[in-house]
Design an enzyme around this catalytic site. Structure first.
Site, PDB file in Angstrom:
ATOM      1  N   LYS A  67       4.831  -0.070   0.151  1.00 18.64           N
ATOM      2  CA  LYS A  67       6.132   0.604   0.117  1.00 18.64           C
ATOM      3  C   LYS A  67       6.778   0.329  -1.238  1.00 18.64           C
ATOM      4  CE  LYS A  67       8.653   2.326   2.626  1.00 18.64           C
ATOM      5  NZ  LYS A  67       9.416   1.775   3.774  1.00 18.64           N
ATOM      6  N   HIS A  68       7.125   1.398  -1.948  1.00 14.49           N
ATOM      7  CA  HIS A  68       7.825   1.294  -3.224  1.00 14.49           C
ATOM      8  C   HIS A  68       7.109   0.342  -4.183  1.00 14.49           C
ATOM      9  CE1 HIS A  68      11.063   3.924  -2.072  1.00 14.49           C
ATOM     10  NE2 HIS A  68      11.159   3.272  -0.925  1.00 14.49           N
ATOM     11  N   ASN A 231       9.399 -11.138  -9.765  1.00 15.27           N
ATOM     12  CA  ASN A 231       8.801 -12.363  -9.253  1.00 15.27           C
ATOM     13  C   ASN A 231       8.337 -12.161  -7.816  1.00 15.27           C
ATOM     14  OD1 ASN A 231       9.183 -14.102 -11.506  1.00 15.27           O
ATOM     15  ND2 ASN A 231      11.290 -14.525 -10.869  1.00 15.27           N
ATOM     16  N   HIS A 392       4.278  -5.481 -13.182  1.00 19.19           N
ATOM     17  CA  HIS A 392       5.464  -4.621 -13.309  1.00 19.19           C
ATOM     18  C   HIS A 392       5.020  -3.200 -13.632  1.00 19.19           C
ATOM     19  CE1 HIS A 392       8.488  -7.787 -13.129  1.00 19.19           C
ATOM     20  NE2 HIS A 392       7.723  -8.499 -13.926  1.00 19.19           N
TER      21      HIS A 392
END
Length: 392
Positions: A67-68, A231, A392
């Site tokens: 999810k996302h 994180n 990221h």
């Protein structure tokens, strides 16, 4: 096919949008059904890498629920106990294939976060797995293949619009990857780090005992973190992630968030929660939400007069803090991985409350001695991997 036009980017105002192979060649995937969007592909491609790594590391079928652009759950295909079948709501499906067990675990770890997930499977999707997927609210699935029966089952979802993607399992990306931010192109080497038991060799605590089951769970945790927005930390047990804390600026907040999710996973196995008397015909999402609220601090939202009657046949007793703590105190042998070092021992103190006994983190903090000392106080075994896993 060299490129694929998408409806829009992350948001409807971000047009045009498409995907294409970085090397200018053909895309290593095919859309078999539906119309995936930008975020669908972000979830699918990150999730595919995760399950591919898990399969390579453990030799077991693997699944993840994204999810996302972070995993809500990830697991390998170990058999399910009767209790796990019940809390994952697959106890009516009979014996399940290893891949179906993997997805039941991945989906069931954090059902609230997995609502509307994108699924990644390491192996050819079989009918057992498709039947679980069909009954859940999900945006799509990516796998290296589908049996004819599984594909027909999946095509019935969303009035025939469920997204089904097939990826070439032999595809390897270029060694360099690129990302544009505000008109500036970033370039870095693809993160092809092989996560295996060798990373767990440097055990720095007094307790050096780390059984194979713990090593497996730490590998599950670390591979999950490799594809989780940083994180991040991940609690794992019995071949699956049971709590993922993603995208927090403070590491202890990652540990608390993931620990709360791990606690919820544990509390759902308590007979008091297993035997909640739900009304007939309650929707799956309403049931999942009611369980989450019932075991949390806002339990009166589902137990107040006028509210409980819509959810339960009989008003349940309050699940007291003392009862919850007593149940959680039975937890043990849980693994915890971290994508960067723990800067303070408060992270260990919080992890202990969720039954953590085995830890893997990079090491390298100026306070490593304090973190090791805290682990020694509770008899934990901790390995310094020497590897950071930011994503990221």
């Amino acid at each position: 096919m060299k490129d694929l036009a998408l409806k829009y980017g992350c948001n409807p105002n971000q047009k045009p949008s498409r995907i294409f192979a970085a090397d200018g060649g053909d895309l290593p995937l095919e859309v078999l059904n539906g119309r995936p969007g930008y975020i669908n592909f972000m979830d699918a491609l990150n999730g595919w890498q995760l399950v591919r790594d898990l399969k390579r590391a453990t030799g077991l079928p693997a699944a993840t629920s994204f999810k996302h652009v972070s995993p809500a759950g990830a697991a390998v295909g170990l058999p399910l106990s009767d209790v796990l079948k019940k809390i994952y709501f697959v106890d009516d499906l009979g014996d399940l294939s290893p891949l179906a067990c993997a997805y039941a675990r991945a989906r069931g770890a954090d059902r609230m976060s997995s609502f509307g997930d994108f699924i990644s499977l390491s192996d050819t999707c079989d009918a057992d797995t498709a039947r679980i997927i069909k009954r859940e609210v999900s945006d799509g699935v990516i796998a290296p293949g589908y049996t004819d029966e599984a594909l027909e089952i999946l095509k019935q979802k969303k009035n025939g619009n469920y997204t089904v993607i097939q990826i070439d399992p032999n595809y390897e990306p270029p060694l360099l990857e690129h990302k544009d931010v505000f008109g500036i192109t970033f370039e870095q080497g693809h993160n092809n780090l092989d996560i295996n038991e060798e990373l767990l060799a440097n055990i720095v605590t007094a307790n050096k005992d780390m059984p194979e089951s713990a090593k497996r769970d730490l590998i599950v945790s670390l591979i999950t973190l490799k594809y989780t927005q940083s994180n991040s930390v991940c609690y794992a047990y019995d071949g699956q992630a049971i709590g993922v804390g993603a995208g927090q600026q403070s590491r202890v907040h990652c540990v608390r968030l993931a620990g709360q999710k791990a606690d919820n996973w544990l509390l759902r196995q308590c007979p008091k929660v297993l035997n909640l008397p739900f009304v007939d015909g309650i929707r799956r999402a309403d049931r999942d939400n009611a369980i989450d609220v019932y075991i949390g601090n806002e339990y009166m939202d589902v137990l107040a007069d006028g509210a409980w009657e819509k959810i339960f046949k009989v008003k349940p007793e309050v699940f007291t803090d003392e009862e919850k703590r007593a149940w959680l105190d039975q937890a043990h042998d849980i693994a915890l991985g971290s994508d960067a070092f723990f800067p303070f021992s408060d992270n260990i103190e919080r992890a202990r409350k969720s039954g953590v006994k085995y830890i893997a983190e990079p090491g390298g903090s100026v306070r490593d001695d304090a973190v090791i000392e805290c682990c020694d106080k509770y008899g934990m075994a901790m390995a310094f991997t020497g590897i950071r896993l930011f994503h990221h």
